[in-house]
Write an enzyme that holds these catalytic residues in place. Structure first.
Site, PDB file in Angstrom:
ATOM      1  N   HIS A  50       0.854  -1.193   0.000  1.00 18.46           N
ATOM      2  CA  HIS A  50       0.000   0.000   0.000  1.00 18.46           C
ATOM      3  C   HIS A  50       0.882   1.232   0.000  1.00 18.46           C
ATOM      4  O   HIS A  50       2.105   1.154   0.070  1.00 18.46           O
ATOM      5  CB  HIS A  50      -0.960   0.005   1.196  1.00 18.46           C
ATOM      6  CG  HIS A  50      -0.311   0.299   2.520  1.00 18.46           C
ATOM      7  ND1 HIS A  50      -0.918   1.043   3.499  1.00 18.46           N
ATOM      8  CD2 HIS A  50       0.886  -0.048   3.040  1.00 18.46           C
ATOM      9  CE1 HIS A  50      -0.131   1.122   4.560  1.00 18.46           C
ATOM     10  NE2 HIS A  50       0.968   0.462   4.304  1.00 18.46           N
ATOM     11  N   CYS A  90       6.262   6.216   3.741  1.00 21.80           N
ATOM     12  CA  CYS A  90       5.024   5.471   3.485  1.00 21.80           C
ATOM     13  C   CYS A  90       4.212   6.075   2.340  1.00 21.80           C
ATOM     14  O   CYS A  90       3.268   5.465   1.856  1.00 21.80           O
ATOM     15  CB  CYS A  90       4.167   5.395   4.749  1.00 21.80           C
ATOM     16  SG  CYS A  90       4.931   4.423   6.053  1.00 21.80           S
ATOM     17  N   HIS A  97       4.908   0.268  -0.793  1.00 20.79           N
ATOM     18  CA  HIS A  97       5.727  -0.489   0.147  1.00 20.79           C
ATOM     19  C   HIS A  97       4.833  -1.583   0.729  1.00 20.79           C
ATOM     20  O   HIS A  97       3.613  -1.516   0.607  1.00 20.79           O
ATOM     21  CB  HIS A  97       6.318   0.401   1.251  1.00 20.79           C
ATOM     22  CG  HIS A  97       5.314   0.940   2.213  1.00 20.79           C
ATOM     23  ND1 HIS A  97       4.489   2.006   1.914  1.00 20.79           N
ATOM     24  CD2 HIS A  97       4.982   0.541   3.452  1.00 20.79           C
ATOM     25  CE1 HIS A  97       3.698   2.253   2.951  1.00 20.79           C
ATOM     26  NE2 HIS A  97       3.974   1.378   3.901  1.00 20.79           N
ATOM     27  N   HIS A 112       3.933  -4.862   3.756  1.00 17.86           N
ATOM     28  CA  HIS A 112       3.977  -5.329   5.145  1.00 17.86           C
ATOM     29  C   HIS A 112       3.625  -6.809   5.197  1.00 17.86           C
ATOM     30  O   HIS A 112       2.883  -7.316   4.362  1.00 17.86           O
ATOM     31  CB  HIS A 112       2.975  -4.567   6.020  1.00 17.86           C
ATOM     32  CG  HIS A 112       3.278  -3.122   6.161  1.00 17.86           C
ATOM     33  ND1 HIS A 112       4.284  -2.639   6.962  1.00 17.86           N
ATOM     34  CD2 HIS A 112       2.704  -2.042   5.582  1.00 17.86           C
ATOM     35  CE1 HIS A 112       4.308  -1.321   6.877  1.00 17.86           C
ATOM     36  NE2 HIS A 112       3.365  -0.927   6.047  1.00 17.86           N
ATOM     37  N   ASP A 137      -4.291 -10.932   0.601  1.00 19.90           N
ATOM     38  CA  ASP A 137      -2.952 -11.504   0.506  1.00 19.90           C
ATOM     39  C   ASP A 137      -2.330 -11.280  -0.870  1.00 19.90           C
ATOM     40  O   ASP A 137      -2.933 -11.594  -1.901  1.00 19.90           O
ATOM     41  CB  ASP A 137      -2.998 -12.996   0.817  1.00 19.90           C
ATOM     42  CG  ASP A 137      -1.616 -13.584   1.055  1.00 19.90           C
ATOM     43  OD1 ASP A 137      -0.729 -12.864   1.577  1.00 19.90           O
ATOM     44  OD2 ASP A 137      -1.418 -14.767   0.726  1.00 19.90           O
ATOM     45  N   HIS A 138      -1.119 -10.727  -0.853  1.00 22.02           N
ATOM     46  CA  HIS A 138      -0.350 -10.415  -2.058  1.00 22.02           C
ATOM     47  C   HIS A 138      -1.107  -9.472  -2.990  1.00 22.02           C
ATOM     48  O   HIS A 138      -1.036  -9.585  -4.205  1.00 22.02           O
ATOM     49  CB  HIS A 138       0.097 -11.692  -2.780  1.00 22.02           C
ATOM     50  CG  HIS A 138       1.178 -12.393  -2.032  1.00 22.02           C
ATOM     51  ND1 HIS A 138       0.901 -13.238  -0.973  1.00 22.02           N
ATOM     52  CD2 HIS A 138       2.518 -12.362  -2.163  1.00 22.02           C
ATOM     53  CE1 HIS A 138       2.047 -13.705  -0.492  1.00 22.02           C
ATOM     54  NE2 HIS A 138       3.043 -13.184  -1.182  1.00 22.02           N
ATOM     55  N   GLU A 177       0.827  -4.418  11.830  1.00 24.75           N
ATOM     56  CA  GLU A 177       1.461  -3.971  10.599  1.00 24.75           C
ATOM     57  C   GLU A 177       2.948  -4.320  10.622  1.00 24.75           C
ATOM     58  O   GLU A 177       3.524  -4.703   9.613  1.00 24.75           O
ATOM     59  CB  GLU A 177       1.270  -2.456  10.443  1.00 24.75           C
ATOM     60  CG  GLU A 177       1.852  -1.896   9.173  1.00 24.75           C
ATOM     61  CD  GLU A 177       1.656  -0.403   9.071  1.00 24.75           C
ATOM     62  OE1 GLU A 177       0.686   0.010   8.410  1.00 24.75           O
ATOM     63  OE2 GLU A 177       2.465   0.343   9.657  1.00 24.75           O
TER      64      GLU A 177
END
Length: 135
Positions: A14, A33, A39, A41, A79-80, A125
């Site tokens: 995100h 960010c 980037h 997490h 996810d991903h 996070e």
């Protein structure tokens, strides 16, 4: 009252940026960010439900079923993925961990049986930053 927590994990990218702001203002507020190239997490998600155990099974709720609900309605959608671009329930929202925890709650609440209540979403996070949401 018994509380039962299931932990799940997902990875997602995100960026934090308010589209109404200039690049400079976003960078001043969100730092790295706000990177235009995103980037990511490695999120850890804890879903806690509460209620009374079934007298016949001793279970509050079958944890395999809880895991499957979380997988289908949350993890598979996140996810991903790029939270800003790929996730319908994050559209038009700032992709903060706070907003993501609220959105996860909203994804799960309609799918839980009436025999339990959603108590808390805890979303890590990073190992040092997490959000708790109690609805």
């Amino acid at each position: 009252m018994v509380y039962l927590t299931r932990q799940e994990h997902f990875n997602a990218a995100h960026k934090l940026a308010n589209p109404k702001w200039s690049k400079e203002k976003n960078e001043a507020m969100f730092g790295v960010c706000a990177n235009e190239n995103w980037h990511g997490h490695n999120y850890d998600l804890f879903v806690t439900i509460k209620g009374e155990p079934d007298p016949e099974t001793g279970f509050l709720f079958d944890v395999k079923k809880l895991s499957q609900l979380i997988k289908v309605h949350v993890v598979d959608k996140l996810d991903h993925k790029n939270l800003n671009l790929d996730v319908d329930f994050m559209a038009d929202k700032m992709c903060s961990t706070e907003n993501l925890a609220i959105a996860i709650w909203e994804q799960l609440i309609p799918h839980l049986p009436k025999t339990v209540q959603l108590h808390c979403i805890k979303l890590y996070e990073t190992p040092r930053i997490y959000v708790e949401y109690f609805g």
